[in-house]
Design a protein around this motif. Structure first.
Motif, PDB file in Angstrom:
ATOM      1  N   LEU A  83     -24.493  -6.770 -26.108  1.00  0.00           N
ATOM      2  CA  LEU A  83     -24.179  -6.514 -24.699  1.00  0.00           C
ATOM      3  C   LEU A  83     -25.344  -5.810 -24.020  1.00  0.00           C
ATOM      4  N   LYS A  84     -25.395  -5.971 -22.713  1.00  0.00           N
ATOM      5  CA  LYS A  84     -26.480  -5.358 -21.942  1.00  0.00           C
ATOM      6  C   LYS A  84     -26.398  -3.834 -22.062  1.00  0.00           C
ATOM      7  N   THR A  85     -27.540  -3.194 -22.224  1.00  0.00           N
ATOM      8  CA  THR A  85     -27.570  -1.728 -22.277  1.00  0.00           C
ATOM      9  C   THR A  85     -26.910  -1.159 -21.020  1.00  0.00           C
ATOM     10  N   GLY A  86     -26.009  -0.213 -21.242  1.00  0.00           N
ATOM     11  CA  GLY A  86     -25.383   0.443 -20.099  1.00  0.00           C
ATOM     12  C   GLY A  86     -24.251  -0.330 -19.456  1.00  0.00           C
ATOM     13  N   ALA A  87     -23.866  -1.471 -20.051  1.00  0.00           N
ATOM     14  CA  ALA A  87     -22.760  -2.249 -19.473  1.00  0.00           C
ATOM     15  C   ALA A  87     -21.442  -1.484 -19.614  1.00  0.00           C
ATOM     16  N   THR A  88     -20.449  -1.933 -18.846  1.00  0.00           N
ATOM     17  CA  THR A  88     -19.127  -1.299 -18.869  1.00  0.00           C
ATOM     18  C   THR A  88     -18.172  -2.175 -19.672  1.00  0.00           C
ATOM     19  N   LEU A  89     -17.470  -1.571 -20.619  1.00  0.00           N
ATOM     20  CA  LEU A  89     -16.578  -2.317 -21.496  1.00  0.00           C
ATOM     21  C   LEU A  89     -15.141  -1.833 -21.290  1.00  0.00           C
ATOM     22  N   VAL A  90     -14.229  -2.778 -21.049  1.00  0.00           N
ATOM     23  CA  VAL A  90     -12.840  -2.440 -20.753  1.00  0.00           C
ATOM     24  C   VAL A  90     -11.919  -3.247 -21.657  1.00  0.00           C
ATOM     25  N   GLY A  91     -11.003  -2.564 -22.354  1.00  0.00           N
ATOM     26  CA  GLY A  91     -10.050  -3.274 -23.219  1.00  0.00           C
ATOM     27  C   GLY A  91      -9.241  -2.276 -24.025  1.00  0.00           C
ATOM     28  N   SER A 107     -24.877   3.213 -29.172  1.00  0.00           N
ATOM     29  CA  SER A 107     -26.297   2.840 -29.189  1.00  0.00           C
ATOM     30  C   SER A 107     -26.624   1.899 -28.017  1.00  0.00           C
ATOM     31  N   ARG A 108     -25.643   1.141 -27.526  1.00  0.00           N
ATOM     32  CA  ARG A 108     -25.882   0.316 -26.319  1.00  0.00           C
ATOM     33  C   ARG A 108     -25.638   1.117 -25.043  1.00  0.00           C
ATOM     34  N   GLN A 109     -25.267   2.376 -25.206  1.00  0.00           N
ATOM     35  CA  GLN A 109     -24.978   3.254 -24.050  1.00  0.00           C
ATOM     36  C   GLN A 109     -23.944   2.639 -23.121  1.00  0.00           C
ATOM     37  N   LEU A 110     -22.933   2.041 -23.724  1.00  0.00           N
ATOM     38  CA  LEU A 110     -21.900   1.388 -22.913  1.00  0.00           C
ATOM     39  C   LEU A 110     -21.035   2.431 -22.224  1.00  0.00           C
ATOM     40  N   TRP A 345     -16.086   9.710 -10.380  1.00  0.00           N
ATOM     41  CA  TRP A 345     -15.648  10.515 -11.533  1.00  0.00           C
ATOM     42  C   TRP A 345     -14.653  11.590 -11.143  1.00  0.00           C
ATOM     43  N   ASP A 346     -14.384  11.723  -9.855  1.00  0.00           N
ATOM     44  CA  ASP A 346     -13.299  12.625  -9.453  1.00  0.00           C
ATOM     45  C   ASP A 346     -11.946  11.943  -9.592  1.00  0.00           C
ATOM     46  N   ASP A 347     -11.980  10.627  -9.809  1.00  0.00           N
ATOM     47  CA  ASP A 347     -10.721   9.908 -10.016  1.00  0.00           C
ATOM     48  C   ASP A 347     -10.287  10.128 -11.461  1.00  0.00           C
ATOM     49  N   GLU A 348      -9.117  10.768 -11.628  1.00  0.00           N
ATOM     50  CA  GLU A 348      -8.720  11.127 -13.000  1.00  0.00           C
ATOM     51  C   GLU A 348      -8.466   9.885 -13.865  1.00  0.00           C
ATOM     52  N   LEU A 349      -8.135   8.766 -13.244  1.00  0.00           N
ATOM     53  CA  LEU A 349      -7.893   7.568 -14.065  1.00  0.00           C
ATOM     54  C   LEU A 349      -9.182   7.127 -14.754  1.00  0.00           C
ATOM     55  N   LEU A 350     -10.294   7.242 -14.050  1.00  0.00           N
ATOM     56  CA  LEU A 350     -11.578   6.918 -14.673  1.00  0.00           C
ATOM     57  C   LEU A 350     -12.013   8.048 -15.604  1.00  0.00           C
ATOM     58  N   ALA A 351     -11.935   9.270 -15.103  1.00  0.00           N
ATOM     59  CA  ALA A 351     -12.450  10.405 -15.871  1.00  0.00           C
ATOM     60  C   ALA A 351     -11.689  10.594 -17.182  1.00  0.00           C
ATOM     61  N   ARG A 352     -10.378  10.406 -17.142  1.00  0.00           N
ATOM     62  CA  ARG A 352      -9.589  10.686 -18.355  1.00  0.00           C
ATOM     63  C   ARG A 352      -9.515   9.504 -19.302  1.00  0.00           C
ATOM     64  N   THR A 353      -9.899   8.328 -18.858  1.00  0.00           N
ATOM     65  CA  THR A 353      -9.833   7.156 -19.728  1.00  0.00           C
ATOM     66  C   THR A 353     -11.157   6.935 -20.451  1.00  0.00           C
ATOM     67  N   ARG A 354     -12.240   7.382 -19.836  1.00  0.00           N
ATOM     68  CA  ARG A 354     -13.582   7.168 -20.349  1.00  0.00           C
ATOM     69  C   ARG A 354     -13.728   7.720 -21.785  1.00  0.00           C
ATOM     70  N   TRP A 355     -14.522   7.010 -22.583  1.00  0.00           N
ATOM     71  CA  TRP A 355     -14.773   7.435 -23.960  1.00  0.00           C
ATOM     72  C   TRP A 355     -16.270   7.483 -24.196  1.00  0.00           C
ATOM     73  N   PRO A 356     -16.802   8.458 -24.959  1.00  0.00           N
ATOM     74  CA  PRO A 356     -16.056   9.625 -25.413  1.00  0.00           C
ATOM     75  C   PRO A 356     -15.805  10.580 -24.250  1.00  0.00           C
ATOM     76  N   GLN A 357     -14.773  11.415 -24.389  1.00  0.00           N
ATOM     77  CA  GLN A 357     -14.489  12.399 -23.358  1.00  0.00           C
ATOM     78  C   GLN A 357     -15.563  13.480 -23.422  1.00  0.00           C
ATOM     79  N   PRO A 358     -16.120  13.857 -22.274  1.00  0.00           N
ATOM     80  CA  PRO A 358     -17.089  14.961 -22.306  1.00  0.00           C
ATOM     81  C   PRO A 358     -16.391  16.214 -22.833  1.00  0.00           C
ATOM     82  N   PRO A 359     -17.117  17.092 -23.559  1.00  0.00           N
ATOM     83  CA  PRO A 359     -16.488  18.302 -24.098  1.00  0.00           C
ATOM     84  C   PRO A 359     -15.837  19.078 -22.961  1.00  0.00           C
TER      85      PRO A 359
END
Ligand code: NAD
Length: 362
Positions: A83-91, A107-110, A345-359
Motif C-alpha cells: 500500500l502507498k506510504t501514509g495511506a488510510t486503511l479502514v476495516g 512500517s507503511r505509516q498507514l 482530530w477533534d472528532d471523537e469518532l476519528l480520534a477514538r477509532t484510530r490505531w494505535p491510540q496516542p498515549p
C-alpha cells in the motif's frame, strides 16, 4: 482522493466492503473508486455492477496508489506492504491480533481505523460494524440450531398428536442475542434469554422472550458487560445447571470486549442436558461460551450436539455486505469531502477509532 475496495483474502470470507450503491455515494463525495476485480462476487455484486455505478476495475493487488483502502478483514502483511506510504486503511482490522500485520501497518505509516474500535455512541450507530454484523450472526446461529435439532421449533397440533414447541435459551442478549431471540420466536419456539446487564430484561420481553433471572447483574462501562467475580459466576452457574435440564436448544452469544468469551456452559451442564439437545456457540471465535466448543467444528458429546461456527456474518454475505458497506461509507464520509481528505482530530469518532491510540495524557 482515490478509494480502493479490496478483494478479501481471508479463507471463507464472502463479504465486501463496498456495494455499487455505496460506490455511487463515494463518487458523489468527489472520490474516484477502484474495485479489485471479483471483490463483490461472493456477495452477489458482479464487476459490471460496480462499473455501471461509476467505479473502475483493477486487478487484485496490482500497483496500489490509493489514498484510502477499504476492506472487511485485515489484508495479509505482504499485501499491506504494497500500500502507498501514509495511506488510510479502514476495516475490521483487529491490528493487535497479529504482530506481522501490525508491523506492516506501522512500517507503511498507514492511518489505521479498525472499525470494531468505534465508540458506541448514538452518532456512531450508522457506522457500527459490530452491530450490523452481529445481527446477521445471531440470525444464522438460530437457523443452524434449527437445522441441527432433531425437533420442530414450533408447536404443532396434528392428527398424529401434539408436538410441544422447542425450548430455546439464548445466552447473552446484546445485538446478536436479541436477533437470535427474535428469530427463534418467529420459528415458533418457546424462548428465554439472559444477560448480566439488567436492562436486557425489558429488551428480551419486548421480543416475546422470557427473561431468565440468574440473580447476577454486572453492567460495566460504555454499555458493555464487565467480567463476573468468582462468586457471581458460581451463583450464575448453579442456577443455570438446574435450568438447562429442560432446555432443548442453547444459542450462546455472550462476550466481554477485549477478553476471551466468558465460559458459561460447563461440561457437567452439557452432560446434564437431554440427549438430542443442541448448542450453537456463536462466541466460538473468541473461545466459546461452552467449555466443549471447538471453534469451526460440530461435535457430539454424549448425544448433545455442540457447534462452534465461525464467521457467521459471512454466511449472509449479501445483506451483511450491504450493511457493512453503508457503515464504511458513513465512516469515510467523516474525512472525504469534495474530493479531499481532511481529518478532524477533534472528532471523537476519528480520534477514538484510530490505531494505535496516542498515549493518554491523563
Ligand atoms: P457484546 O457482543 O460485547 O456481548 C454480547 C452480550 O453478552 C452483551 O449483552 C453482554 O452483556 C453479554 N454478556 C457478557 N458476559 C455475560 C455473562 N457472563 N453472562 C451473560 N451475558 C453476558 O455486546 P454487543 O451486542 O456488541 O452490545 C452490547 C451493548 O452495547 C448493548 O446494550 C447494545 O445495545 C449496546 N450498543 C450500543 C450501540 C450504540 O449506542 N452506538 C451500538 C451497539 C450496541
Amino acid at each position: 482522493v482515490k478509494v480502493r475496495v479490496l478483494k478479501e483474502s481471508a479463507p471463507g470470507e464472502r463479504r465486501v466492503a463496498a456495494t455499487p450503491e455505496t460506490v455511487k455515494k463515494l463518487l458523489a463525495r468527489g472520490a474516484a473508486v477502484e474495485i479489485e476485480s471479483g471483490a463483490g462476487l461472493a456477495a452477489g455484486f458482479v464487476d459490471q455492477a460496480y462499473v455501471d455505478a461509476g467505479g473502475s476495475l483493477v486487478d487484485a493487488g496490482a500497483g496500489d496508489d490509493a489514498d484510502v483502502i477499504v476492506c472487511v478483514q485485515a489484508p495479509q502483511a505482504a499485501r499491506l506492504q504494497q500500500l502507498k506510504t501514509g495511506a488510510t486503511l479502514v476495516g475490521m482490522l483487529n491490528p493487535d491480533a497479529d504482530d506481522g500485520r501490525a508491523q506492516a501497518m506501522q512500517s507503511r505509516q498507514l492511518a489505521v481505523f479498525p472499525l470494531e474500535k468505534l465508540p458506541r455512541t448514538t452518532r456512531a450507530q450508522a457506522m457500527d460494524v459490530l452491530s450490523s454484523q452481529a445481527g446477521m450472526a445471531g440470525y444464522k446461529a438460530v437457523l443452524i440450531a434449527a437445522q441441527l435439532a432433531p425437533r420442530f421449533f414450533p408447536m404443532l397440533t396434528t392428527a398424529a398428536g401434539t408436538i410441544r414447541p422447542s425450548r430455546v435459551l439464548i445466552v447473552g442478549a446484546g445485538v446478536a442475542g436479541l436477533q437470535a431471540i427474535a428469530t427463534s420466536k418467529r420459528l415458533g419456539a418457546q424462548v428465554e434469554g439472559f444477560d448480566v446487564r439488567p436492562e436486557t430484561r425489558e429488551q428480551i420481553e419486548s421480543l416475546g422472550g422470557k427473561f431468565l433471572d440468574l440473580g447476577v447483574s454486572a453492567a460495566g462501562e460504555g454499555g458493555y458487560a464487565r467480567q463476573l467475580t468468582e462468586e457471581e459466576r458460581a451463583e450464575q452457574q448453579a442456577r443455570l445447571a438446574e435450568h438447562l435440564k429442560s432446555v432443548d436448544v442453547i444459542v450462546c452469544t455472550a462476550a466481554v470486549p477485549g477478553r476471551p468469551a466468558p465460559k458459561i456452559i460447563s461440561r457437567a451442564m452439557v452432560e446434564g442436558m437431554k440427549p438430542g439437545s443442541v448448542i450453537v456457540d456463536l462466541a466460538a471465535e473468541t473461545g466459546g461460551n461452552c467449555e466443549l466448543t471447538e471453534p469451526g467444528q460440530t461435535i457430539d458429546h454424549k448425544g448433545v450436539v455442540v457447534s462452534g461456527p465461525l464467521n457467521l456474518a459471512s454466511m449472509g454475505a449479501v445483506h451483511a455486505s450491504e450493511m457493512y458497506a453503508r457503515n464504511v461509507l458513513n465512516f469515510v464520509s467523516l474525512f472525504i469531502n469534495d474530493g479531499q481528505l481532511a481529518f478532524d482530530w477533534d472528532d471523537e469518532l476519528l480520534a477514538r477509532t484510530r490505531w494505535p491510540q496516542p498515549p493518554s495524557s491523563a
